[in-house]
Write a protein that holds these residues in place. Structure first.
Motif, PDB file in Angstrom:
ATOM      1  N   THR A   1       0.868  -1.069   0.044  1.00  0.00           N
ATOM      2  CA  THR A   1      -0.040   0.029  -0.029  1.00  0.00           C
ATOM      3  C   THR A   1       1.077   1.213   0.143  1.00  0.00           C
ATOM      4  O   THR A   1       1.893   1.297   0.897  1.00  0.00           O
TER       5      THR A   1
ATOM      6  N   ARG B   1      -4.592 -14.399  -0.140  1.00  0.00           N
ATOM      7  CA  ARG B   1      -3.750 -14.311   1.174  1.00  0.00           C
ATOM      8  C   ARG B   1      -4.340 -14.498   2.452  1.00  0.00           C
ATOM      9  O   ARG B   1      -5.356 -14.061   2.646  1.00  0.00           O
TER      10      ARG B   1
ATOM     11  N   SER C   1      10.259 -10.535   5.814  1.00  0.00           N
ATOM     12  CA  SER C   1      11.510 -10.423   6.147  1.00  0.00           C
ATOM     13  C   SER C   1      12.616 -11.038   5.798  1.00  0.00           C
ATOM     14  O   SER C   1      13.485 -11.649   6.532  1.00  0.00           O
TER      15      SER C   1
HETATM   16  C1  FNR Z   1       2.646  -3.814   3.414  1.00  0.00           C
HETATM   17  N1  FNR Z   1       2.170  -4.986   3.391  1.00  0.00           N
HETATM   18  C2  FNR Z   1       0.949  -5.322   2.704  1.00  0.00           C
HETATM   19  N2  FNR Z   1       0.371  -6.624   2.664  1.00  0.00           N
HETATM   20  C3  FNR Z   1      -0.780  -6.584   1.973  1.00  0.00           C
HETATM   21  O1  FNR Z   1      -1.255  -7.821   1.960  1.00  0.00           O
HETATM   22  N3  FNR Z   1      -1.492  -5.733   1.282  1.00  0.00           N
HETATM   23  C4  FNR Z   1      -1.055  -4.468   1.069  1.00  0.00           C
HETATM   24  O2  FNR Z   1      -1.639  -3.426   0.556  1.00  0.00           O
HETATM   25  C5  FNR Z   1       0.218  -4.240   2.076  1.00  0.00           C
HETATM   26  N4  FNR Z   1       0.850  -2.910   2.020  1.00  0.00           N
HETATM   27  C6  FNR Z   1       1.972  -2.646   3.064  1.00  0.00           C
HETATM   28  C7  FNR Z   1       2.649  -1.609   2.825  1.00  0.00           C
HETATM   29  C8  FNR Z   1       3.696  -1.280   3.284  1.00  0.00           C
HETATM   30  C9  FNR Z   1       4.271  -0.112   3.346  1.00  0.00           C
HETATM   31  C10 FNR Z   1       4.437  -2.380   3.939  1.00  0.00           C
HETATM   32  C11 FNR Z   1       5.836  -2.227   4.624  1.00  0.00           C
HETATM   33  C12 FNR Z   1       4.014  -3.789   4.054  1.00  0.00           C
HETATM   34  C13 FNR Z   1       2.838  -6.288   3.889  1.00  0.00           C
HETATM   35  C14 FNR Z   1       3.765  -6.831   2.677  1.00  0.00           C
HETATM   36  O3  FNR Z   1       2.956  -7.438   1.675  1.00  0.00           O
HETATM   37  C15 FNR Z   1       4.681  -7.828   3.345  1.00  0.00           C
HETATM   38  O4  FNR Z   1       3.887  -9.103   3.681  1.00  0.00           O
HETATM   39  C16 FNR Z   1       5.518  -7.222   4.337  1.00  0.00           C
HETATM   40  O5  FNR Z   1       6.032  -6.238   3.940  1.00  0.00           O
HETATM   41  C17 FNR Z   1       6.726  -8.306   4.931  1.00  0.00           C
HETATM   42  O6  FNR Z   1       7.460  -8.539   3.579  1.00  0.00           O
HETATM   43  P1  FNR Z   1       9.007  -7.936   3.684  1.00  0.00           P
HETATM   44  O7  FNR Z   1       8.640  -6.472   3.636  1.00  0.00           O
HETATM   45  O8  FNR Z   1       9.707  -8.014   4.966  1.00  0.00           O
HETATM   46  O9  FNR Z   1       9.757  -8.355   2.477  1.00  0.00           O
END
Ligand code: FNR
Ligand code: 8K6
Length: 346
Positions: free
Chosen positions: A27, A225, A294
């Motif tokens: 997002t 998801r 992560s």
């Molecule tokens: C997210 N995440 C997220 N998940 C989802 O299902 N829909 C979304 O729109 C969002 N938006 C979102 C915005 C931001 C700024 C972050 C940091 C995270 C979660 C994302 O898809 C993911 O699961 C996590 O960020 C963990 O993965 P990484 O970042 O550790 O690779």
């Protein structure tokens, strides 16, 4: 060793990914004030088109699903046209993109759409909208049966709109304590009708959404998801385990494109799941699983080699590195993510 990430992967007979690195849904709150995707968003996604699959930022299916400012929608003709620019730009560079379909339920706020927020039960969450302290979360109205049926229809229409907009498929956002997930956890679902009280009843609305979308656009183009482990805006409950045991078993018969874990750090362990969310889902669901949370490319490649999941989704590092896939392939150092990067689309 990350070579296994660069093997193609067939989701099914109609969709084959060029590699196993997915861009996680992220997002960004940078759609215009009519919630229409902008040219800057098209450029941002196109720069990441070498991902095996881009999952779009969450896209609201209707106005009362909105919980954050300027999150894009997929319910007006202008929004569909805006997304057409995005999908065309990604396709022109040889990429694939799914739309993540979203309703925030009790994490919505009336400030954004001027109406009543809705959820399985009239139980609010604590706190305020992120970065908007004046917007305290509100008590939602418990959905009626007729309103639940309307929601299923609205999800199905949003999926059809996604296909009209040129998306290769949809990922239903059933994770992270938003509407669908609110039905699946006891903290947010206190219903005593056919949508609450037992695993079968608590899974009824989520499965109805899945089935309606599969019927509309096909199982090949439908993914989901899920967050069996409650970690944000939700209290975990040991009784949730039986709900997900049942739900995952039911999902297998739907033959979806993939199932994706929703978690920020996959090292987190949950007592009631006997450990990590990804390991729990792997043990209860025998089809394509996307891991996330992560991971470095190296750790994700190892998890795939060990059979813990099939595909790796990368979130924050993709914000910091539009060329993430090329950097991993060429063994170049990555730029480190920081929250300050959320201010603009690079
Ligand atoms: C997210 N995440 C997220 N998940 C989802 O299902 N829909 C979304 O729109 C969002 N938006 C979102 C915005 C931001 C700024 C972050 C940091 C995270 C979660 C994302 O898809 C993911 O699961 C996590 O960020 C963990 O993965 P990484 O970042 O550790 O690779
Ligand atoms: C999940 C979709 C909401 C998007 C809003 C934008 C947000 C901000 C992101 C910050 C990321 C930090 C991770 C913290 C996760 C908390 C879980 C314990």
């Amino acid at each position: 060793m990350t070579a296994n990430l660069f093997e193609p992967y067939a989701l099914n007979a109609s969709i084959t990914l060029n590699n196993k690195i997915l861009m996680a849904p992220l997002t960004r709150c940078l759609a215009d004030d009519d919630l229409v995707p902008t040219q800057a968003m098209a450029d941002y996604y196109a720069r990441r088109a070498d991902a095996g699959l881009i999952i779009s930022e969450a896209v609201i299916i209707r106005p009362d699903g909105q919980g954050y400012p300027n999150t894009p929608g997929l319910f007006t003709p202008e929004q569909i046209q805006g997304w057409q620019k995005v999908t065309a730009a990604v396709h022109a560079k040889g990429g694939k993109i799914f739309a993540q379909l979203w309703h925030t339920g009790r994490v919505a706020h009336s400030h954004f759409f001027g109406g009543q927020i809705v959820a399985p039960s009239a139980v609010k969450i604590e706190g305020t909208v992120p970065r908007q302290r004046e917007l305290a979360y509100e008590v939602p109205k418990a959905l009626t049966t007729a309103e639940i049926e309307q929601l299923v229809a609205d999800y199905s229409q949003a999926a059809a709109n996604a296909i009209d907009a040129g998306f290769d498929g949809v990922e239903i956002h059933g994770a992270n304590a938003y509407l669908i997930d609110q039905f699946l956890h006891h903290d947010s679902n206190r219903r005593d009708d056919e949508f609450g009280g037992s695993p079968e009843n608590m899974a009824r609305f989520p499965l109805a959404v899945v089935d309606a979308i599969v019927k509309r656009i096909g199982n090949d183009r439908t993914a989901l998801r899920v967050s069996p482990g409650a970690y944000v805006n939700m209290q975990g409950d040991s009784r949730d385990r039986a709900v997900f045991d049942y739900f995952l078993k039911q999902l297998e018969s739907r033959q979806l494109a993939y199932l994706h874990v929703g978690i920020f750090d996959d090292a987190m362990e949950f007592d009631y799941l006997d450990g990590r969310v990804s390991d729990y889902v792997r043990a209860h669901y025998g089809q394509t699983l996307v891991g996330v949370g992560s991971y470095t490319a190296e750790a994700g490649a190892r998890a795939i080699a060990d059979g813990r999941f099939d595909l790796l989704a990368i979130g924050r590092p993709f914000i910091a590195n539009p060329d993430y896939v090329a950097r991993v392939r060429d063994k170049q150092p990555l730029v480190e993510y920081s929250d300050a990067m959320l201010a603009e689309l690079v």
